[in-house]
Design an enzyme around this catalytic site. Structure first.
Site, PDB file in Angstrom:
ATOM      1  N   CYS A 335       0.798  -1.225   0.000  1.00 49.70           N
ATOM      2  CA  CYS A 335       0.000   0.000   0.000  1.00 49.70           C
ATOM      3  C   CYS A 335       0.836   1.283   0.000  1.00 49.70           C
ATOM      4  O   CYS A 335       0.607   2.148  -0.854  1.00 49.70           O
ATOM      5  CB  CYS A 335      -0.995   0.032   1.147  1.00 49.70           C
ATOM      6  SG  CYS A 335      -1.074  -1.431   2.164  1.00 49.70           S
ATOM      7  N   ARG A 364       6.806 -11.190   5.328  1.00 46.98           N
ATOM      8  CA  ARG A 364       6.210 -11.026   6.649  1.00 46.98           C
ATOM      9  C   ARG A 364       6.829 -12.050   7.580  1.00 46.98           C
ATOM     10  O   ARG A 364       6.894 -13.232   7.267  1.00 46.98           O
ATOM     11  CB  ARG A 364       4.691 -11.238   6.596  1.00 46.98           C
ATOM     12  CG  ARG A 364       4.013 -10.153   5.781  1.00 46.98           C
ATOM     13  CD  ARG A 364       2.514 -10.292   5.794  1.00 46.98           C
ATOM     14  NE  ARG A 364       1.938  -9.343   4.839  1.00 46.98           N
ATOM     15  CZ  ARG A 364       0.657  -9.313   4.468  1.00 46.98           C
ATOM     16  NH1 ARG A 364      -0.185 -10.182   4.992  1.00 46.98           N
ATOM     17  NH2 ARG A 364       0.229  -8.428   3.614  1.00 46.98           N
ATOM     18  N   GLN A 382       1.441 -10.995  -3.885  1.00 47.64           N
ATOM     19  CA  GLN A 382      -0.004 -10.817  -3.990  1.00 47.64           C
ATOM     20  C   GLN A 382      -0.326 -10.219  -5.347  1.00 47.64           C
ATOM     21  O   GLN A 382       0.500  -9.524  -5.918  1.00 47.64           O
ATOM     22  CB  GLN A 382      -0.501  -9.820  -2.940  1.00 47.64           C
ATOM     23  CG  GLN A 382      -0.424 -10.290  -1.519  1.00 47.64           C
ATOM     24  CD  GLN A 382      -0.997  -9.256  -0.577  1.00 47.64           C
ATOM     25  OE1 GLN A 382      -0.849  -8.069  -0.796  1.00 47.64           O
ATOM     26  NE2 GLN A 382      -1.640  -9.715   0.473  1.00 47.64           N
ATOM     27  N   ASP A 384      -1.902  -7.569  -5.903  1.00 48.54           N
ATOM     28  CA  ASP A 384      -2.306  -6.527  -4.973  1.00 48.54           C
ATOM     29  C   ASP A 384      -2.683  -5.247  -5.718  1.00 48.54           C
ATOM     30  O   ASP A 384      -1.947  -4.784  -6.566  1.00 48.54           O
ATOM     31  CB  ASP A 384      -1.111  -6.233  -4.050  1.00 48.54           C
ATOM     32  CG  ASP A 384      -1.550  -5.627  -2.746  1.00 48.54           C
ATOM     33  OD1 ASP A 384      -2.764  -5.531  -2.509  1.00 48.54           O
ATOM     34  OD2 ASP A 384      -0.661  -5.246  -1.959  1.00 48.54           O
ATOM     35  N   HIS A 386      -4.472  -1.201  -5.370  1.00 53.39           N
ATOM     36  CA  HIS A 386      -5.027  -0.113  -4.581  1.00 53.39           C
ATOM     37  C   HIS A 386      -5.769   0.834  -5.495  1.00 53.39           C
ATOM     38  O   HIS A 386      -5.230   1.268  -6.495  1.00 53.39           O
ATOM     39  CB  HIS A 386      -3.917   0.593  -3.793  1.00 53.39           C
ATOM     40  CG  HIS A 386      -3.313  -0.320  -2.781  1.00 53.39           C
ATOM     41  ND1 HIS A 386      -2.215  -1.084  -3.041  1.00 53.39           N
ATOM     42  CD2 HIS A 386      -3.712  -0.642  -1.523  1.00 53.39           C
ATOM     43  CE1 HIS A 386      -1.940  -1.840  -1.988  1.00 53.39           C
ATOM     44  NE2 HIS A 386      -2.835  -1.593  -1.052  1.00 53.39           N
ATOM     45  N   LYS A 465     -13.780  -4.571   5.671  1.00 57.25           N
ATOM     46  CA  LYS A 465     -13.470  -5.286   4.427  1.00 57.25           C
ATOM     47  C   LYS A 465     -14.531  -6.310   4.089  1.00 57.25           C
ATOM     48  O   LYS A 465     -15.324  -6.729   4.933  1.00 57.25           O
ATOM     49  CB  LYS A 465     -12.113  -5.964   4.548  1.00 57.25           C
ATOM     50  CG  LYS A 465     -12.035  -6.956   5.697  1.00 57.25           C
ATOM     51  CD  LYS A 465     -10.676  -7.644   5.741  1.00 57.25           C
ATOM     52  CE  LYS A 465     -10.645  -8.686   6.853  1.00 57.25           C
ATOM     53  NZ  LYS A 465      -9.443  -9.503   6.870  1.00 57.25           N
ATOM     54  N   HIS A 511      -8.227  -1.368  -0.852  1.00 56.72           N
ATOM     55  CA  HIS A 511      -7.203  -2.403  -1.030  1.00 56.72           C
ATOM     56  C   HIS A 511      -7.903  -3.622  -1.590  1.00 56.72           C
ATOM     57  O   HIS A 511      -8.928  -4.033  -1.066  1.00 56.72           O
ATOM     58  CB  HIS A 511      -6.575  -2.798   0.304  1.00 56.72           C
ATOM     59  CG  HIS A 511      -6.011  -1.656   1.093  1.00 56.72           C
ATOM     60  ND1 HIS A 511      -4.673  -1.508   1.320  1.00 56.72           N
ATOM     61  CD2 HIS A 511      -6.616  -0.618   1.716  1.00 56.72           C
ATOM     62  CE1 HIS A 511      -4.467  -0.417   2.064  1.00 56.72           C
ATOM     63  NE2 HIS A 511      -5.627   0.127   2.312  1.00 56.72           N
TER      64      HIS A 511
END
Length: 646
Positions: A335, A364, A382, A384, A386, A465, A511
């Site tokens: 992000c 992570r 991911q 991913d 945004h 979410k 997200h």
RNA sequence: GCCACAGUAGCUCAGUGGUAGAGCACUCGAUUCGUAAUCGAGCGGUCGUCGGUUCAAUCCCGACCUGUGGCUCCA
């Protein structure tokens, strides 16, 4: 005041408060009493021996009602504890609830249970069941209860929770064993017939890592033997499909101790990985902007994003050897880097929504005990995204993203359940922002008209979410995609756009991930297909098998043509034909193109389909290429599984 | 991180207080085969790592590493 009970046929009964459901059921019919496991009063399940305190709709629950299984299993937990206490009287009892697939019971013991203990407990449970001991319910007050459980500190602790409440405290006794328990229970221990103790595990008392570790025994139980057998078979099937087992057999990935929690993808695995990633790229081409950003960032960024405060535990920090300080970190999320891109320019309201996507690697630092195959790793990627948008665009955007996500799962034959998760206890941002975010997301969700479940308190630390829980081919659920609404990041990163009014406004951030992590998604696909991938995903799509060496050059030519047509084909000339067919089947290659003298002369191949044995079809090389290319291009889910063969 | 269990050849696994075996894989030779393993020979292991006990450890003990199952679907 008598209680009014309404039976399913619409008739009513008046009974005195305190009447036992057993007597009501008996008055309806003795056969029904024999079949009865429990009853429901006004929708609440209770057992046959708990006095009626209120009236309402009254139904009898038999084995046919799925809720009866919970009752049986809860009783199974008591019978387990009964057996354990007979053999290990010193064991302190914790909790023993029914769970989704069975039940467990927690014990505090000096010596942990061994597999041999489990066998002994199971044998003892069969004895207890054979003794047909009634479950006897009693209501007690605090003082009496304390006396009963004076040797069980864990029970006393639970009991203390009730102090000062008007909760009815009840105990259930079967044989010599009494447990603090709300019920409901089956009438006696003989109801437990088809069960199995599965495994032991450590479990913190009350799930609190600061409390002592108890020994948990997991078990399952069913009313019918074939149901138990089917369940045990499902466990076996899951083991057979386990991506770690399949991944090794199919040579897809491996792990090395020198990098725990990070997968090494083999050539075959990388082909699979890339096929999925390419699919996502294609689907995102039209409406998304792909970017690549650094892996390593200074502390400053994480302080701004809030990760340094709320997420540091999970971040790999980098030690600066000059200052001896941890002043940089590998990114655990994408992000902030996307936000930086956004802030690099002034944005007009007309540009929105802007959607940045990344396939970058994230790190992570999961605790060592949490790691598991590809499903829980420390390094992953991911898909991913945004989205930066105006508040008035939320509903349209959520619908757009939702269709995108559901269409993606559909391509793999996966179906999804939607879950709406609201503010967690640990969070950033004011309650007012959360109110707005939750209301907006909920409205958008409801505007889509899709059914969803609620998960209160399960939101991300920056926003509510929608989670997408996917069900695979053997009925297991996995949380994959997510749409998270974020009003906090725009504040923290001072994101702006210029509105129609020529004034500055805050955008909202969404997200979005579809696959969750690619690593885990591939694990799910491996298990979903049991390694028998559809052609477009298969690392090797066609194996070309000449019947004898003299046909090798023809086979080589066919292989070359297949490859030129964009098909992942390999030639196999070693050992016997039978041997090579077996190799191809074991590797779950979707198609085998067998070439004998007849095929060589006619310009054809004998196509053998994975898992279908000798049911072959002889077609021209051209039409075979056409067929395979067509299936790849359409990303067809063919050839159908074959995943059930051993 | 915590609890339990596990770690023997590339893989799957057997085995023993006196420094190890099988099948597959791999290499070589023979076989040239019509739909799920052709035959034979050979190569291959400091028995996860480090320490301790012992005349002697792969085996017993301890620590560590890695993996596996779990760590409230509230009495």
């Amino acid at each position: 005041m008598p209680l009014l009970l309404t039976l399913p046929d619409g008739s009513t009964r008046e009974v005195a408060p305190g009447t036992l459901p057993r007597d009501v059921v008996a008055s309806i019919g003795p056969r029904l009493l024999q079949a009865a496991i429990a009853v429901t009063v006004d929708g609440e399940v209770q057992d046959l021996q708990t006095p009626l305190r209120k009236g309402g709709a009254f139904t009898v629950i038999t084995e046919k009602d799925p809720r009866s299984l919970d009752v049986l299993r809860h009783s199974g937990a008591h019978i387990l504890a009964t057996a354990v206490r007979r053999l290990r009287p010193e064991a302190k009892i914790g909790f023993g609830p029914a769970i989704d697939d069975g039940f467990y019971y927690d014990f505090e013991v000096d010596k942990p249970f061994t597999p041999e203990d489990l066998e002994a407990f199971e044998a003892e449970m069969r004895k207890v069941a054979g003794e047909k001991l009634p479950f006897v319910r009693a209501e007690v007050n605090q003082i009496e209860a304390k006396a009963v459980f004076s040797d069980d500190p864990l029970k006393l602790e639970r009991l203390a929770d009730f102090e000062g409440t008007d909760e009815v405290i009840s105990t259930y006794t079967d044989g010599g064993f009494t447990d603090l328990c709300r019920g409901p229970h089956v009438p006696d221990t003989s109801y437990l017939k088809h069960f199995k103790l599965l495994h032991t595990a450590g479990a913190y008392w009350r799930g609190d890592e600061k409390r002592q570790m108890l020994q948990r025994i997991y078990a399952t139980a069913f009313f019918k033997k074939d149901e138990l057998d089917a369940h045990l078979h499902r466990i076996e099937e899951a083991k057979r499909r386990d991506h770690r087992v399949v991944g090794r057999a199919l040579d897809l990935f491996q792990f090395f101790p020198v990098s725990p929690g990070a997968a090494f993808w083999t050539p075959r695995g990388t082909t699979l990985y890339n096929a999925v990633e390419q699919f996502v790229r294609e689907r995102q081409q039209e409406h998304f902007l792909e970017v690549k950003t650094p892996l390593l960032y200074t502390k400053k960024l994480w302080e701004q994003s809030g990760h340094w405060g709320k997420y540091k535990e999970n971040m790999f920090l980098v030690l600066n050897s000059e200052t001896n300080e941890h002043d940089m970190s590998l990114k655990p999320m994408n992000c902030p880097s996307h936000h930086l891109f956004y802030t690099a320019h002034k944005h007009s309201y007309r540009e929105l929504p802007i959607r940045y996507v990344t396939f970058d690697v994230l790190h992570r630092n999961e605790v060592s005990g949490a790691l598991s195959g590809l499903t829980r790793v420390r390094q992953f990627a991911q898909d991913d995204c945004h989205v930066y948008l105006r508040e008035d665009q939320i509903a349209d955007e959520v619908k757009f993203l939702m269709d995108f996500i559901l269409g993606y799962y559909d391509a793999f034959g996966l179906s999804a359940t939607l879950r709406f998760a609201t503010r967690p206890p640990v969070r950033i941002g004011s309650d007012e922002l959360w109110d707005r975010a939750e209301a907006a997301l909920k409205a958008a969700l409801e505007a889509t008209g899709r059914p969803y479940e609620l998960k209160p308190g399960d939101g991300a630390f920056y926003g509510p979410k929608i989670d997408f829980d996917v069900t695979d081919s053997i009925g297991r659920q996995w949380q994959l995609g997510t749409i998270q609404l974020d009003y906090n990041a725009p504040e923290r990163f001072d994101l702006e756009y210029v509105g129609e009014d020529n004034a500055s406004h805050r955008p909202v951030v969404i997200h979005r991930a579809v696959s969750g992590s690619f690593e885990r998604f591939l694990a799910i696909l491996i298990e979903h297909f049991a390694g028998a991938f559809p052609v477009w995903l298969a690392p090797e799509q066609v194996r070309v098998l000449p019947i004898s060496d003299e046909l090798a050059s023809v086979a080589q030519e066919v292989t070359t043509r297949l490859r030129a047509a964009g098909i992942r084909a390999q030639l196999a000339t070693d050992e016997s034909l039978n041997y090579r067919i077996r190799q191809a089947e074991v590797l779950k290659v979707p198609y085998m193109a067998v070439i004998g003298r007849r095929e060589a002369e006619a310009g054809t191949v004998a196509v053998r389909v994975r898992g279908e044995g000798k049911k072959q079809e002889v077609i021209s090389v051209d039409s075979f290429i056409e067929r395979v290319r067509g299936e790849i291009a359409s990303r067809a889910l063919t050839p159908a599984s074959g995943g059930t063969s051993a």
